[in-house]
Design an enzyme around this catalytic site. Structure first.
Site, mmCIF file in Angstrom:
data_model
loop_
_atom_site.group_PDB
_atom_site.id
_atom_site.type_symbol
_atom_site.label_atom_id
_atom_site.label_comp_id
_atom_site.label_asym_id
_atom_site.label_seq_id
_atom_site.Cartn_x
_atom_site.Cartn_y
_atom_site.Cartn_z
ATOM 1 N N HIS A 130 38.066 23.073 14.446
ATOM 2 C CA HIS A 130 37.941 23.602 13.079
ATOM 3 C C HIS A 130 37.151 24.908 13.041
ATOM 4 O O HIS A 130 36.748 25.349 11.971
ATOM 5 C CB HIS A 130 37.293 22.560 12.159
ATOM 6 C CG HIS A 130 38.196 21.399 11.860
ATOM 7 N ND1 HIS A 130 37.763 20.223 11.288
ATOM 8 C CD2 HIS A 130 39.535 21.231 12.043
ATOM 9 C CE1 HIS A 130 38.781 19.386 11.149
ATOM 10 N NE2 HIS A 130 39.860 19.973 11.610
ATOM 11 N N CYS B 16 37.819 39.235 11.770
ATOM 12 C CA CYS B 16 38.253 40.306 10.861
ATOM 13 C C CYS B 16 39.573 39.888 10.218
ATOM 14 O O CYS B 16 40.510 39.506 10.924
ATOM 15 C CB CYS B 16 38.417 41.604 11.640
ATOM 16 S SG CYS B 16 39.170 42.912 10.649
ATOM 17 N N ASN C 21 31.342 4.593 15.484
ATOM 18 C CA ASN C 21 31.096 5.142 14.140
ATOM 19 C C ASN C 21 30.100 4.256 13.390
ATOM 20 O O ASN C 21 30.047 3.048 13.621
ATOM 21 C CB ASN C 21 32.422 5.180 13.362
ATOM 22 C CG ASN C 21 32.544 6.424 12.502
ATOM 23 O OD1 ASN C 21 32.543 7.532 13.024
ATOM 24 N ND2 ASN C 21 32.637 6.241 11.196
HETATM 25 P P1 OAD Z 1 33.042 12.886 7.377
HETATM 26 O O1 OAD Z 1 31.846 13.269 6.573
HETATM 27 O O2 OAD Z 1 34.325 12.714 6.656
HETATM 28 O O3 OAD Z 1 32.769 11.526 8.165
HETATM 29 C C1 OAD Z 1 31.612 11.329 8.932
HETATM 30 C C2 OAD Z 1 31.687 9.938 9.567
HETATM 31 O O4 OAD Z 1 30.567 9.801 10.429
HETATM 32 C C3 OAD Z 1 31.642 8.775 8.567
HETATM 33 O O5 OAD Z 1 32.684 7.855 8.900
HETATM 34 C C4 OAD Z 1 30.270 8.138 8.813
HETATM 35 O O6 OAD Z 1 30.294 6.705 8.696
HETATM 36 C C5 OAD Z 1 30.012 8.507 10.249
HETATM 37 N N1 OAD Z 1 28.582 8.623 10.602
HETATM 38 C C6 OAD Z 1 27.547 9.026 9.824
HETATM 39 N N2 OAD Z 1 26.413 9.037 10.534
HETATM 40 C C7 OAD Z 1 26.731 8.634 11.790
HETATM 41 C C8 OAD Z 1 25.998 8.458 12.994
HETATM 42 N N3 OAD Z 1 24.688 8.687 13.055
HETATM 43 N N4 OAD Z 1 26.665 8.031 14.093
HETATM 44 C C9 OAD Z 1 27.999 7.798 14.057
HETATM 45 N N5 OAD Z 1 28.746 7.935 12.952
HETATM 46 C C10 OAD Z 1 28.119 8.362 11.832
HETATM 47 O O7 OAD Z 1 33.174 13.973 8.552
HETATM 48 P P2 OAD Z 1 34.434 14.308 9.477
HETATM 49 O O8 OAD Z 1 35.267 13.104 9.704
HETATM 50 O O9 OAD Z 1 33.924 15.053 10.643
HETATM 51 O O10 OAD Z 1 36.770 20.057 7.979
HETATM 52 O O11 OAD Z 1 35.229 15.301 8.539
HETATM 53 C C11 OAD Z 1 36.401 15.876 9.043
HETATM 54 C C12 OAD Z 1 36.591 17.259 8.478
HETATM 55 O O12 OAD Z 1 36.519 17.204 7.037
HETATM 56 C C13 OAD Z 1 35.501 18.238 8.848
HETATM 57 O O13 OAD Z 1 35.689 18.843 10.102
HETATM 58 C C14 OAD Z 1 35.587 19.264 7.754
HETATM 59 C C15 OAD Z 1 35.734 18.319 6.573
HETATM 60 O O14 OAD Z 1 36.340 18.815 5.446
HETATM 61 C C16 OAD Z 1 36.753 21.364 7.684
HETATM 62 O O15 OAD Z 1 35.811 21.928 7.159
HETATM 63 C C17 OAD Z 1 38.018 22.066 8.072
#
Ligand code: OAD
Length: 249
Positions: free
Chosen positions: A117, A125, A212
């Protein structure tokens, strides 16, 4: 099962999301206090938003860059970096795919990384497309590039409605095709194409493991789900250490 990665498995793909950086103090996106609770995605993370209000979008990412630079890798990032060293020393193949843009995996020592991402530490640019490292934190206005078109600079982030960077998906799928095990850490399993990679791994009969804090949306697709915090689970469980009294046991 004591270990996630066992001795004969020398081809490993790890994919991480915001959860692995939560224990470093970086906000996740979804859930209580998530970044998207306080910001409308389409107002800060889309090409339309940047066209409409480049200063606001630039500053949103500048604040996130400052925050990421003020945080440190945690034991979860360090365990992933150590796993890579272990696999590489054993002559295997390792790829880390991260959805995170905070740079903490590379600061923890991970080498073979695809930031699918993008990165808060890179700028692009909009006119000539040149991408370059950028850790400056004091520019309230998006600067112009010194190319002939004097294009506006934008964060090198994959925004909603945009495709992944050319070649990244091919490299990720090729590594999954060759791997023994696909490990997914700290992601809610709702953002595609990342969330669909477990289907791809399953279709090839690969072993799939998820670590997770809470069950992700696609939890039933994994062979094994380990519920817990990455910074606590990974140092103990990612792979066996030689030194039984040492780090992580
Ligand atoms: P999310 O915020 O959607 O999910 C984070 C996950 O991490 C959740 O399922 C939590 O339960 C888990 N979590 C929290 N703390 C934790 C810990 N200490 N250990 C293990 N797990 C934990 O984030 P992403 O799935 O990364 O995209 O989101 C995906 C994409 O959505 C991101 O890359 C971003 C966002 O919009 C862009 O900006 C393009």
């Amino acid at each position: 099962m004591d270990w996630i990665v066992d001795a004969p498995e020398k081809k490993v793909v790890v994919m991480t999301g915001a959860g692995i950086s939560a224990e470093s103090g970086i906000q996740t996106f979804r859930g209580a206090n998530g970044l998207w609770e306080n910001h409308r995605i389409e107002e800060v993370a889309s090409p339309i938003a940047f066209r409409r209000d480049p200063v606001m979008v630039w500053n949103f990412y500048l604040q996130r860059r400052k925050q990421a630079l003020s945080c440190k890798p945690n034991p979860g990032h360090l365990a992933v970096a150590e796993l890579e060293k272990w696999i590489t020393a054993a002559g295997g193949d390792f790829l880390l795919v991260t959805q995170n843009v905070d740079g903490l995996h590379t600061r923890a020592g991970s080498k073979h990384v695809i930031e699918m991402h993008g990165s808060l530490m890179m700028t692009r640019c909009i006119a000539c497309g040149q991408v370059f490292p950028d850790e400056r934190t004091e520019m309230a206005l998006p600067p112009r590039h010194n190319c002939t078109e004097k294009g506006l600079l934008r964060p090198h982030i994959v925004w909603f409605g945009e495709s992944l960077f050319p070649g990244d998906m091919e490299r990720i799928e090729s590594a999954i095709e060759k791997c023994d095990i696909f490990i997914v850490i700290g992601t809610s399993g709702v953002v595609y194409p990342a969330a669909g990679l477990v289907n791809f791994a399953n279709s090839l009969g690969k072993r799939t493991v998820c670590v997770n804090k809470e069950a992700p949306a696609n939890v039933e697709l994994f062979d094994i789900f380990i519920q817990g915090e990455a910074g606590k689970e990974l140092p103990k469980r990612l792979f066996p250490r030689e030194n039984k009294g040492g780090n992580g046991k």
